[in-house]
Design a protein around this motif. Structure first.
Motif, PDB file in Angstrom:
ATOM      1  N   GLY A  32      11.830  -8.536  -5.891  1.00  0.00           N
ATOM      2  CA  GLY A  32      11.941  -9.098  -4.545  1.00  0.00           C
ATOM      3  C   GLY A  32      10.668  -8.936  -3.736  1.00  0.00           C
ATOM      4  N   ALA A  33      10.665  -9.586  -2.607  1.00  0.00           N
ATOM      5  CA  ALA A  33       9.519  -9.510  -1.698  1.00  0.00           C
ATOM      6  C   ALA A  33       9.355  -8.088  -1.174  1.00  0.00           C
ATOM      7  CB  ALA A  33       9.708 -10.475  -0.539  1.00  0.00           C
ATOM      8  N   PHE A  34       8.102  -7.689  -0.985  1.00  0.00           N
ATOM      9  CA  PHE A  34       7.770  -6.373  -0.450  1.00  0.00           C
ATOM     10  C   PHE A  34       7.168  -6.575   0.937  1.00  0.00           C
ATOM     11  CE2 PHE A  34       5.464  -2.272  -0.474  1.00  0.00           C
ATOM     12  CZ  PHE A  34       6.489  -1.456  -0.912  1.00  0.00           C
ATOM     13  N   PRO A  35       7.473  -5.701   1.887  1.00  0.00           N
ATOM     14  CA  PRO A  35       6.938  -5.878   3.245  1.00  0.00           C
ATOM     15  C   PRO A  35       5.411  -5.931   3.257  1.00  0.00           C
ATOM     16  CG  PRO A  35       8.602  -4.150   3.210  1.00  0.00           C
ATOM     17  CD  PRO A  35       8.315  -4.515   1.781  1.00  0.00           C
ATOM     18  N   THR A  36       4.878  -6.521   4.305  1.00  0.00           N
ATOM     19  CA  THR A  36       3.425  -6.635   4.444  1.00  0.00           C
ATOM     20  C   THR A  36       2.818  -5.303   4.870  1.00  0.00           C
ATOM     21  OG1 THR A  36       3.493  -7.214   6.785  1.00  0.00           O
ATOM     22  CG2 THR A  36       3.650  -9.047   5.175  1.00  0.00           C
ATOM     23  N   VAL A  37       1.512  -5.203   4.705  1.00  0.00           N
ATOM     24  CA  VAL A  37       0.776  -4.020   5.148  1.00  0.00           C
ATOM     25  C   VAL A  37       1.023  -3.799   6.635  1.00  0.00           C
ATOM     26  CG1 VAL A  37      -1.515  -3.034   5.525  1.00  0.00           C
ATOM     27  CG2 VAL A  37      -1.030  -4.277   3.412  1.00  0.00           C
ATOM     28  N   ARG A  38       0.934  -4.862   7.403  1.00  0.00           N
ATOM     29  CA  ARG A  38       1.119  -4.758   8.854  1.00  0.00           C
ATOM     30  C   ARG A  38       2.510  -4.220   9.197  1.00  0.00           C
ATOM     31  NH1 ARG A  38      -0.729  -9.635  11.576  1.00  0.00           N
ATOM     32  NH2 ARG A  38      -2.480  -8.402  12.266  1.00  0.00           N
ATOM     33  N   GLU A  39       3.536  -4.782   8.567  1.00  0.00           N
ATOM     34  CA  GLU A  39       4.908  -4.337   8.841  1.00  0.00           C
ATOM     35  C   GLU A  39       5.099  -2.860   8.494  1.00  0.00           C
ATOM     36  OE1 GLU A  39       7.318  -8.503   7.930  1.00  0.00           O
ATOM     37  OE2 GLU A  39       6.891  -7.131   6.286  1.00  0.00           O
ATOM     38  N   LEU A  40       4.628  -2.475   7.325  1.00  0.00           N
ATOM     39  CA  LEU A  40       4.800  -1.088   6.890  1.00  0.00           C
ATOM     40  C   LEU A  40       3.997  -0.127   7.752  1.00  0.00           C
ATOM     41  CD1 LEU A  40       4.734  -1.636   3.026  1.00  0.00           C
ATOM     42  CD2 LEU A  40       6.680  -0.842   4.378  1.00  0.00           C
ATOM     43  N   ALA A  41       2.758  -0.504   8.080  1.00  0.00           N
ATOM     44  CA  ALA A  41       1.905   0.361   8.905  1.00  0.00           C
ATOM     45  C   ALA A  41       2.522   0.567  10.286  1.00  0.00           C
ATOM     46  CB  ALA A  41       0.500  -0.223   9.018  1.00  0.00           C
ATOM     47  N   GLU A  42       3.020  -0.509  10.879  1.00  0.00           N
ATOM     48  CA  GLU A  42       3.658  -0.392  12.197  1.00  0.00           C
ATOM     49  C   GLU A  42       4.904   0.475  12.110  1.00  0.00           C
ATOM     50  OE1 GLU A  42       4.320  -4.325  13.774  1.00  0.00           O
ATOM     51  OE2 GLU A  42       2.159  -4.721  13.937  1.00  0.00           O
ATOM     52  N   ASP A  43       5.700   0.269  11.077  1.00  0.00           N
ATOM     53  CA  ASP A  43       6.930   1.035  10.903  1.00  0.00           C
ATOM     54  C   ASP A  43       6.629   2.531  10.739  1.00  0.00           C
ATOM     55  OD1 ASP A  43       9.792   1.240  10.586  1.00  0.00           O
ATOM     56  OD2 ASP A  43       9.451   1.488   8.432  1.00  0.00           O
ATOM     57  N   ALA A  44       5.581   2.845   9.975  1.00  0.00           N
ATOM     58  CA  ALA A  44       5.227   4.245   9.708  1.00  0.00           C
ATOM     59  C   ALA A  44       4.378   4.854  10.819  1.00  0.00           C
ATOM     60  CB  ALA A  44       4.492   4.351   8.375  1.00  0.00           C
ATOM     61  N   GLY A  45       3.826   4.004  11.682  1.00  0.00           N
ATOM     62  CA  GLY A  45       2.963   4.502  12.759  1.00  0.00           C
ATOM     63  C   GLY A  45       1.611   4.970  12.255  1.00  0.00           C
ATOM     64  N   VAL A  46       1.080   4.252  11.256  1.00  0.00           N
ATOM     65  CA  VAL A  46      -0.218   4.623  10.684  1.00  0.00           C
ATOM     66  C   VAL A  46      -1.170   3.427  10.746  1.00  0.00           C
ATOM     67  CG1 VAL A  46       0.801   6.331   9.133  1.00  0.00           C
ATOM     68  CG2 VAL A  46       0.427   3.996   8.299  1.00  0.00           C
ATOM     69  N   ASN A  47      -2.418   3.711  10.532  1.00  0.00           N
ATOM     70  CA  ASN A  47      -3.460   2.688  10.481  1.00  0.00           C
ATOM     71  C   ASN A  47      -3.225   1.775   9.281  1.00  0.00           C
ATOM     72  OD1 ASN A  47      -6.192   1.757   9.363  1.00  0.00           O
ATOM     73  ND2 ASN A  47      -6.731   2.443  11.428  1.00  0.00           N
ATOM     74  N   ARG A  48      -3.505   0.485   9.438  1.00  0.00           N
ATOM     75  CA  ARG A  48      -3.301  -0.466   8.334  1.00  0.00           C
ATOM     76  C   ARG A  48      -4.135  -0.120   7.109  1.00  0.00           C
ATOM     77  NH1 ARG A  48      -3.872  -6.116  11.185  1.00  0.00           N
ATOM     78  NH2 ARG A  48      -4.079  -4.946  13.086  1.00  0.00           N
ATOM     79  N   ASN A  49      -5.352   0.393   7.328  1.00  0.00           N
ATOM     80  CA  ASN A  49      -6.197   0.762   6.184  1.00  0.00           C
ATOM     81  C   ASN A  49      -5.573   1.894   5.367  1.00  0.00           C
ATOM     82  OD1 ASN A  49      -8.183  -1.132   6.819  1.00  0.00           O
ATOM     83  ND2 ASN A  49      -9.235   0.295   8.179  1.00  0.00           N
ATOM     84  N   THR A  50      -4.922   2.820   6.044  1.00  0.00           N
ATOM     85  CA  THR A  50      -4.247   3.922   5.366  1.00  0.00           C
ATOM     86  C   THR A  50      -3.097   3.380   4.519  1.00  0.00           C
ATOM     87  OG1 THR A  50      -4.825   5.405   7.178  1.00  0.00           O
ATOM     88  CG2 THR A  50      -3.060   6.121   5.710  1.00  0.00           C
ATOM     89  N   MET A  51      -2.320   2.483   5.103  1.00  0.00           N
ATOM     90  CA  MET A  51      -1.208   1.882   4.362  1.00  0.00           C
ATOM     91  C   MET A  51      -1.739   1.035   3.210  1.00  0.00           C
ATOM     92  SD  MET A  51       2.035   1.724   3.925  1.00  0.00           S
ATOM     93  CE  MET A  51       2.776   2.381   5.422  1.00  0.00           C
ATOM     94  N   GLN A  52      -2.817   0.311   3.434  1.00  0.00           N
ATOM     95  CA  GLN A  52      -3.407  -0.523   2.377  1.00  0.00           C
ATOM     96  C   GLN A  52      -3.801   0.341   1.187  1.00  0.00           C
ATOM     97  OE1 GLN A  52      -3.658  -3.902   1.922  1.00  0.00           O
ATOM     98  NE2 GLN A  52      -4.366  -3.269  -0.100  1.00  0.00           N
ATOM     99  N   ARG A  53      -4.340   1.518   1.450  1.00  0.00           N
ATOM    100  CA  ARG A  53      -4.722   2.420   0.359  1.00  0.00           C
ATOM    101  C   ARG A  53      -3.493   2.812  -0.457  1.00  0.00           C
ATOM    102  NH1 ARG A  53      -8.463   7.306  -0.189  1.00  0.00           N
ATOM    103  NH2 ARG A  53      -8.254   7.633  -2.409  1.00  0.00           N
ATOM    104  N   ALA A  54      -2.407   3.149   0.227  1.00  0.00           N
ATOM    105  CA  ALA A  54      -1.168   3.509  -0.474  1.00  0.00           C
ATOM    106  C   ALA A  54      -0.654   2.333  -1.305  1.00  0.00           C
ATOM    107  CB  ALA A  54      -0.114   3.955   0.536  1.00  0.00           C
ATOM    108  N   LEU A  55      -0.702   1.125  -0.740  1.00  0.00           N
ATOM    109  CA  LEU A  55      -0.216  -0.052  -1.458  1.00  0.00           C
ATOM    110  C   LEU A  55      -1.103  -0.399  -2.641  1.00  0.00           C
ATOM    111  CD1 LEU A  55       0.998  -2.325   1.470  1.00  0.00           C
ATOM    112  CD2 LEU A  55       2.341  -0.858  -0.023  1.00  0.00           C
ATOM    113  N   SER A  56      -2.403  -0.203  -2.495  1.00  0.00           N
ATOM    114  CA  SER A  56      -3.316  -0.441  -3.619  1.00  0.00           C
ATOM    115  C   SER A  56      -2.988   0.485  -4.777  1.00  0.00           C
ATOM    116  CB  SER A  56      -4.771  -0.238  -3.181  1.00  0.00           C
ATOM    117  OG  SER A  56      -5.151  -1.224  -2.261  1.00  0.00           O
TER     118      SER A  56
END
Length: 122
Positions: A32-56
């Motif tokens: 299934g579809a996975f949330p976007t970096v922006r959605e996850l970062a906002e939800d977690a309250g973290v910087n998008r670059n930090t979330m992008q690293r986790a997703l990578s």
């Protein structure tokens, strides 16, 4: 998603681990579809670059796939998910056993307590 982050170690590995647990627990449907970096970062309250690293890292490990036009999707690899689920369970059991040993319980005591709890729940 309920995020539990602390300052004891870098944030991105914590994000990665919590996302893996969510995938293993079925909070995101396989394929299934996975949330976007922006959605996850906002939800977690973290910087998008930090979330992008986790997703990578999730992608490197095969838990998500990036499609140029459709965004990210969750793996369809049931074996990968099953192996990770078992590994997480074993790590949790090891931590539990060590904590119980630290307060004086042995394996037999633990098994007895678990059986008693099962009986109480019936």
């Amino acid at each position: 998603m309920e995020w539990k982050l602390d300052d004891s170690r870098p944030i991105w590995p914590q994000l990665k681990q919590q996302l893996i647990v969510a995938i293993v627990a079925g909070k995101f449907a396989m394929g299934g579809a996975f949330p976007t970096v922006r959605e996850l970062a906002e939800d977690a309250g973290v910087n998008r670059n930090t979330m992008q690293r986790a997703l990578s890292e999730l992608e490197n490990d095969g838990f998500v796939t990036t499609n140029r036009t459709a965004g990210r999707t969750v793996t369809r690899d049931e074996g990968l998910v099953k192996r990770m689920k078992e590994m997480i369970a074993k790590e949790s059991i090891e931590r539990f056993i060590k904590e119980m040993a630290a307060i004086g319980y042995n394996a037999d005591d633990i098994v007895k307590m678990i059986k008693e709890r099962e009986e109480e729940e019936k």
